[in-house]
Enzyme design. Sequence first.
Site, short mmCIF file in Angstrom:
data_model
loop_
_atom_site.label_atom_id
_atom_site.label_comp_id
_atom_site.label_asym_id
_atom_site.label_seq_id
_atom_site.Cartn_x
_atom_site.Cartn_y
_atom_site.Cartn_z
N SER A 59 0.84 -1.21 0.00
CA SER A 59 0.00 0.00 0.00
C SER A 59 0.87 1.26 0.00
O SER A 59 2.03 1.24 0.44
CB SER A 59 -0.90 0.03 1.24
OG SER A 59 -1.69 -1.14 1.28
N1 SAM Z 1 -0.53 -4.77 4.08
C1 SAM Z 1 0.21 -5.05 2.89
C2 SAM Z 1 1.57 -4.46 2.85
O1 SAM Z 1 1.92 -3.68 3.73
O2 SAM Z 1 2.32 -4.79 1.92
C3 SAM Z 1 -0.55 -4.71 1.63
C4 SAM Z 1 -1.61 -5.64 1.39
S1 SAM Z 1 -2.25 -5.80 -0.21
C5 SAM Z 1 -2.95 -4.23 -0.49
C6 SAM Z 1 -3.63 -6.84 0.26
C7 SAM Z 1 -3.24 -8.24 0.67
O3 SAM Z 1 -4.43 -8.92 1.11
C8 SAM Z 1 -2.68 -9.08 -0.46
O4 SAM Z 1 -1.42 -9.58 -0.09
C9 SAM Z 1 -3.69 -10.21 -0.63
O5 SAM Z 1 -3.14 -11.45 -1.01
C10 SAM Z 1 -4.28 -10.27 0.77
N2 SAM Z 1 -5.59 -10.93 0.88
C11 SAM Z 1 -6.67 -10.85 0.05
N3 SAM Z 1 -7.67 -11.63 0.53
C12 SAM Z 1 -7.22 -12.19 1.68
C13 SAM Z 1 -7.77 -13.08 2.64
N4 SAM Z 1 -9.02 -13.57 2.53
N5 SAM Z 1 -7.03 -13.44 3.70
C14 SAM Z 1 -5.77 -12.98 3.86
N6 SAM Z 1 -5.18 -12.14 2.97
C15 SAM Z 1 -5.90 -11.74 1.91
#
Ligand code: SAM
Length: 218
Positions: A59
Amino acid sequence: MEYARQRAQLVSSLKNYGISEKILDAIRKVPRHLFVPEVHRGSSYVDTPLSIGYAQTISAPHMVAIMCNLLELEKGLKVLEIGTGSGYNAAVMAEIIGTEGKIYSVERLEPLIRFARANLEEAGYNNIEVIFADGTQGYPEKAPYDRICVTASAPCIPQALVDQLKTGGLMVIPEGDIYQHLYLLKKDDDGSIIKKDCGGVLFVPLIGEDGFAFQSNP
Ligand code: SAM
């Protein structure tokens, strides 16, 4: 040295968002370049999301700062993060809650679990546990949580996350498909939920049992 200068400039630019000094301090300390794939390292301190592969992103720093600000993070809190990605958001939260606190961070993609764990180890964070699971179900093993930070957009707020939030606790979560809004939820003393709209955002989808369906070819 160059990274340190760029990071200081980034922190200055975040002051425009009304972020507390405590959070700016955390962003000043976390080496974002260690959470960015090598090919994007040169853009580590540009205030933008960057690809981390697998159609996911780290993000933008202002979004991490806004979410941390809304969560009113303090030393010693127990925090659940859904969507570990690179581990950067978890590292910023870990700086604020200190070694007295603990972060449980759930990620659904195995290669990103490995990426995040390696990044967090290199950056020296050891109060963050990264868990391979479907975060739409939360992480009941360590519930309830003082704070919940969801970093992918849900079709609607998963009940498991509401259930796993402590009384008096706060959760930030983006909700929506094409049009998404960031919400701040507070669980009141009587268990009722107060929901505040914090404005339009753009996140990758939360995919899982109580999230969006996985589409291999969207
Ligand atoms: N917080 C992260 C960082 O600092 O890099 C950015 C996260 S990215 C915007 C969103 C993340 O949510 C992705 O890695 C994606 O794989 C994960 N995601 C999506 N659905 C999910 C779920 N049901 N459970 C866990 N992770 C999930």
